[in-house]
Motif scaffolding. Sequence first.
Motif, PDB file in Angstrom:
ATOM      1  N   ASP A   1     -45.409  22.584 -44.503  1.00 10.35           N
ATOM      2  CA  ASP A   1     -44.744  23.072 -45.705  1.00 10.35           C
ATOM      3  C   ASP A   1     -43.232  23.070 -45.535  1.00 10.35           C
ATOM      4  O   ASP A   1     -42.485  22.854 -46.492  1.00 10.35           O
ATOM      5  N   ARG A   2     -42.774  23.340 -44.309  1.00  8.05           N
ATOM      6  CA  ARG A   2     -41.343  23.310 -44.014  1.00  8.05           C
ATOM      7  C   ARG A   2     -41.116  22.431 -42.792  1.00  8.05           C
ATOM      8  O   ARG A   2     -41.635  22.724 -41.714  1.00  8.05           O
TER       9      ARG A   2
ATOM     10  N   ARG B   1     -39.267  18.217 -47.829  1.00 11.17           N
ATOM     11  CA  ARG B   1     -39.713  19.502 -47.310  1.00 11.17           C
ATOM     12  C   ARG B   1     -38.791  20.043 -46.218  1.00 11.17           C
ATOM     13  O   ARG B   1     -39.024  21.131 -45.707  1.00 11.17           O
TER      14      ARG B   1
ATOM     15  N   PHE C   1     -35.527  23.233 -47.436  1.00  7.83           N
ATOM     16  CA  PHE C   1     -35.728  24.636 -47.804  1.00  7.83           C
ATOM     17  C   PHE C   1     -34.511  25.489 -47.479  1.00  7.83           C
ATOM     18  O   PHE C   1     -34.377  26.596 -47.976  1.00  7.83           O
ATOM     19  N   ARG C   2     -33.604  25.006 -46.626  1.00  4.42           N
ATOM     20  CA  ARG C   2     -32.368  25.730 -46.325  1.00  4.42           C
ATOM     21  C   ARG C   2     -31.223  24.739 -46.393  1.00  4.42           C
ATOM     22  O   ARG C   2     -31.224  23.728 -45.712  1.00  4.42           O
TER      23      ARG C   2
END
Length: 410
Positions: free
Chosen positions: A126-127, A391, A394-395
């Motif tokens: 997911d990440r 993916r 996320f940051r």
Amino acid sequence: MPRASNPTTIDPALDAAALLRRIGFFGLFVILPVLAQVARRATVILAPIAVVLLIIASAIDRRQRPVRPAVSRLLTAPAFLAGMLVVLWSVLSLTWTPFLGPAVERLANLAATIGLALLGYFALPDRMRSANLYLLPLGVVAGSIVAIVLGLFGAHLAPPGIDDDGALDRGLILLILLVWPALAWLRSRRRDREALGLALLVALALTVQPDATQIAALAVGALAFAVTSYRPKLGVMLTATVSAALLAVAPLLPFLARPIGAALLGPLSPAVLSLKSWQKVVTNDPVRLITGHGFETALRGRLVGLLPVNAPTTALFEFWYELGIVGALAAAFALYASIRRGGRDIPALIPGAMGCFAAAFTVACLGVGLTAIWWLSIIAIAIVVFVAVERGQFRTSRPKVAKLHRLRES
């Protein structure tokens, strides 16, 4: 006074999963771009191995996204449904293809490639860790250096025992597609100078052993990248519309392009004669534009005289010749919907996505057939790689760097 012990819990299974995932990404991002320059079958051999490692890692640590919601979203996506219509129409065309055995085998390979891409998609965490994604530009750099060395000093430098006939051409096409997610990742990390250097290195690899199709693909991809960087909505719309329109009206192209080609290249040039053959195919049996001649007939038809030897070997011709209006229009809609969907993702990745779409479509239009397994495998790899890069967003910035920027501003 002695401190209370605070032992760190170590889970060997999670460590094993992280190691397997790192090995899988290293094989997909680094080993494959390098080995593809010297081995023709590197793509179809290494990609499944890397995906299997990712699947095993996800089965151990379960860090992938929930499968059921992902499947639901996929099954309701217009692009995926249109793509499945193309596959189903290909299956139905087996009832009228004159080459049933080879067509079934090729269709099975196509299904396996699609399954590989889906498994890789579902197995991605997911990440994504930045350490894994930085392997991608490293692999593109390594592959470009190997391609430059082979282009300058000859393919005999490849390791002995490896079948390298035509490997460099396929390896360069892999680099042409992988350079865009690599650029997108570097630019999303604000490493613009590294991204520019990477693009120049890939361009140098193409010019050492120049090929018109490869140079055109990189140039068209760069144009789409530049337009989308300047005007994102315009770039997405142009890429989607032009690609889908060319596929949808492909039978008209030889009638429009042949006079222009004859004026520029001469009436007896190979390209113009190929367009003339395409014209004859369209005019001699226009009814077949509805149903197509059946799966695998474009390739096998040349061998038995059903098609002129100089008939085009492009996706534009073969879609219409094999699958007719149903398959071609469904593929055009799937292409349009896919590109538009790619233009709604993270803004930092959109120019790279458009560059990859444009480059891949150019390669398909200028010389790669409809169902060459190595080509379909490269497309599947590019899709999985872009999802992995997405993916990893996320940051957007590291906390320490962001804090430093705020202190400087204050």
